[in-house]
Enzyme design. Structure first.
Site, short mmCIF file in Angstrom:
data_model
loop_
_atom_site.label_atom_id
_atom_site.label_comp_id
_atom_site.label_asym_id
_atom_site.label_seq_id
_atom_site.Cartn_x
_atom_site.Cartn_y
_atom_site.Cartn_z
N CYS A 1 -4.86 2.35 -3.49
CA CYS A 1 -3.62 3.14 -2.91
C CYS A 1 -2.64 1.98 -2.93
CB CYS A 1 -3.94 3.18 -1.57
SG CYS A 1 -5.23 4.71 -1.35
N GLN B 1 -4.27 -4.53 7.14
CA GLN B 1 -5.34 -5.84 6.84
C GLN B 1 -4.94 -7.17 7.70
OE1 GLN B 1 -7.82 -5.06 5.05
NE2 GLN B 1 -7.00 -3.10 4.07
N LYS C 1 -10.27 -0.44 10.60
CA LYS C 1 -10.32 -1.28 9.78
C LYS C 1 -10.98 -2.63 10.58
CE LYS C 1 -7.13 0.05 6.32
NZ LYS C 1 -7.72 0.62 5.43
N ASP D 1 3.39 -4.33 8.13
CA ASP D 1 2.09 -3.42 8.12
C ASP D 1 0.82 -4.51 8.20
OD1 ASP D 1 0.05 -1.97 7.20
OD2 ASP D 1 0.77 -1.67 5.27
N HIS E 1 0.89 -1.16 0.00
CA HIS E 1 -0.09 0.04 0.10
C HIS E 1 1.12 1.16 0.08
CE1 HIS E 1 -2.76 3.16 1.96
NE2 HIS E 1 -3.69 2.34 1.42
N1 7TS Z 1 -1.52 -0.56 4.98
C1 7TS Z 1 -2.50 -1.21 4.34
C2 7TS Z 1 -2.06 -2.72 3.90
C3 7TS Z 1 -3.84 -0.83 4.06
O1 7TS Z 1 -4.80 -1.40 3.53
C4 7TS Z 1 -4.02 0.50 4.48
C5 7TS Z 1 -5.47 1.14 4.23
C6 7TS Z 1 -2.96 1.29 5.21
C7 7TS Z 1 -1.83 0.82 5.37
C8 7TS Z 1 -3.29 2.71 5.72
O2 7TS Z 1 -4.54 2.74 6.67
P1 7TS Z 1 -4.86 3.77 7.33
O3 7TS Z 1 -5.79 3.29 8.39
O4 7TS Z 1 -3.70 4.73 8.06
O5 7TS Z 1 -5.35 4.66 6.16
N2 7TS Z 1 -6.10 0.75 2.98
C9 7TS Z 1 -7.22 0.95 2.54
C10 7TS Z 1 -7.87 0.41 1.48
O6 7TS Z 1 -7.64 -0.91 1.02
N3 7TS Z 1 -8.95 1.03 0.94
O7 7TS Z 1 -9.11 2.31 1.73
C11 7TS Z 1 -7.78 2.26 2.56
#
Ligand code: 7TS
Length: 410
Positions: free
Chosen positions: A368, A207, A230, A204, A127
């Site tokens: 992303c 997910q 999430k 990371d 990501h």
């Molecule tokens: N890493 C992964 C693997 C992610 O899927 C996401 C967000 C992030 C980092 C960033 O997370 P945040 O909570 O700091 O925004 N992924 C997604 C997605 O798949 N669709 O919208 C956000």
């Protein structure tokens, strides 16, 4: 410790008020869980309760409300610690989310451990949140960002990875589960290979934490991060787990109140872990909300959730594959939670717009994770991402919607 209940999806769905609404005149099918999940009533209630009772600032007041808020906040931290099986609560840093956590590691670890000529390894599946912070710190330090290529099946090429590790490698930063394709990365093996070369690893887990049982001591990762939103908790809160031996040596990421021990105009000394990395007033209400989310998940049981989600995923993949012209990305790779696909040569955005009109929320685009889409030579995909409150009937609604998309463009 928690009483386990049998998995009953219709009962579980009652706990999530946002699932029971109409969108575009149809009952909502929410399949954008990888972007953010819906929240159980218990989480919403806990935030409401916080603001209507003990709301006050933490770690600074002698008055009763402040002590209660501080206690609830620190109890939440201990709960996060137990949930991921960290050795110490001081290794659990509260952040704003996964992106904030990764920036913390990239900049703080980077400033302590990266020098000219150092190498940072990420994978082609990442990501943007696990690419750009490393790009920036590498540029600042004169270090090199290296990218593990993927196999034909869009899996991390472990053989190539092993050959990339060398005495210049400062850190490996890898996603646990790819948000764009759903591929589960072999993180344990990546950590083992890295440690054989004395290289620390950051996972990371934005997910990963949602679909896997995470035990940071068993994984032996050096850092692991994720977002509350999430994982059925509120937005604006994240966790960074880090091994004490690294966190102790890393400088503060941001500075100001909370993170100090003493301040004079001549010199400031820093607070102990974890507060050294927690600047300013934290998001107390949402940390407590995330605590409630973890209790909710524990009450159902991660094993039960994983088993149900895997059944749902298998049903989804086989159902969608039945439609002529549907191509599932990374088909055959080990996966969790995500079905990323293309329908004939219909642009994902066009497909997503029609699917939305039918009351179904999916995400379209590069998710992303633009580099992996470039690698696959596609502009993006349609992504259905699952949660344990989704049902096979909802997958069947998606199946029908894809058939309508095909008719409209066919
Ligand atoms: N890493 C992964 C693997 C992610 O899927 C996401 C967000 C992030 C980092 C960033 O997370 P945040 O909570 O700091 O925004 N992924 C997604 C997605 O798949 N669709 O919208 C956000």
């Amino acid at each position: 410790m928690y009483q386990q209940v049998a998995f009953d999806v219709s009962k579980i769905r009652k706990d999530f008020p946002a699932l029971h609404q109409e969108v575009n005149g149809k009952s909502l099918v929410y399949l954008d869980n990888a972007a953010t999940s819906q929240k159980p009533q218990a989480v919403i209630d806990s935030i409401l309760k916080y603001y209507t009772t003990i709301n006050s600032n933490v770690h600074r007041g002698v008055h009763s409300l402040s002590r209660q808020a501080t206690e609830a906040f620190e109890e939440a931290r201990k709960h996060f610690q137990r949930f991921i099986n960290a050795e110490h609560a001081r290794e659990v840093i509260i952040t704003k989310g996964a992106t904030d956590s990764i920036n913390l590691v990239a900049h703080s670890f980077g400033s302590a451990y990266l020098k000219e000529g150092s190498e940072v390894i990420i994978s082609a599946l990442e990501h943007h949140a696990n690419i750009v912070p490393w790009q920036v710190i590498c540029e600042q330090k004169g270090a090199r960002l290296r990218v593990i290529p993927l196999t034909e099946n869009s899996e991390i090429d472990l053989e190539v990875f092993a050959s990339m590790l060398n005495e210049k490698t400062a850190i490996v930063a890898i996603g646990h589960i790819s948000n764009a394709l759903g591929v589960i990365n072999p993180v344990k093996e990546i950590i083992r290979l890295s440690h054989n070369n004395n290289v620390p690893v950051m996972i990371d887990g934005a997910q990963g934490i949602v679909h896997e049982n995470v035990d940071v001591q068993d994984l032996d990762c050096d850092f692991y991060c994720f977002s509350s939103h999430k994982f059925y908790g509120p937005m604006g809160v994240g966790i960074l787990y880090g091994k004490e031996k690294f966190l102790e040596k890393m400088p503060p990421y941001q500075t100001g109140g909370e993170m100090i021990e003493s301040v004079t105009f001549d010199k400031t000394t820093y607070n102990e872990l974890p507060f050294k990395f927690e600047t300013g007033t934290p998001n107390v209400a949402d940390v407590i909300g995330f605590d409630a989310a973890i209790s909710y998940i524990e009450n159902i049981g991660m094993e039960e959730i994983m088993a149900y989600e895997n059944e749902l995923l298998a049903h989804g993949i086989s159902t969608l594959k039945n439609i002529d012209g549907v191509r599932i990305l990374a088909d055959g790779a080990p996966k969790a939670g995500v079905i990323s696909f293309l329908i004939d040569d219909i642009h994902p955005f066009d497909a997503g717009t029609i699917i939305d009109k039918l009351g179904i929320a999916v995400r379209t685009g590069h998710h992303c994770a633009q580099p992996v889409m470039d690698l696959l030579k596609i502009p993006g995909s349609v992504r259905a991402s699952l949660a344990f409150y989704n049902t096979t009937e909802e997958i069947d609604r998606l199946h029908e919607a894809i058939k309508i998309v095909k008719q409209m463009f066919g």
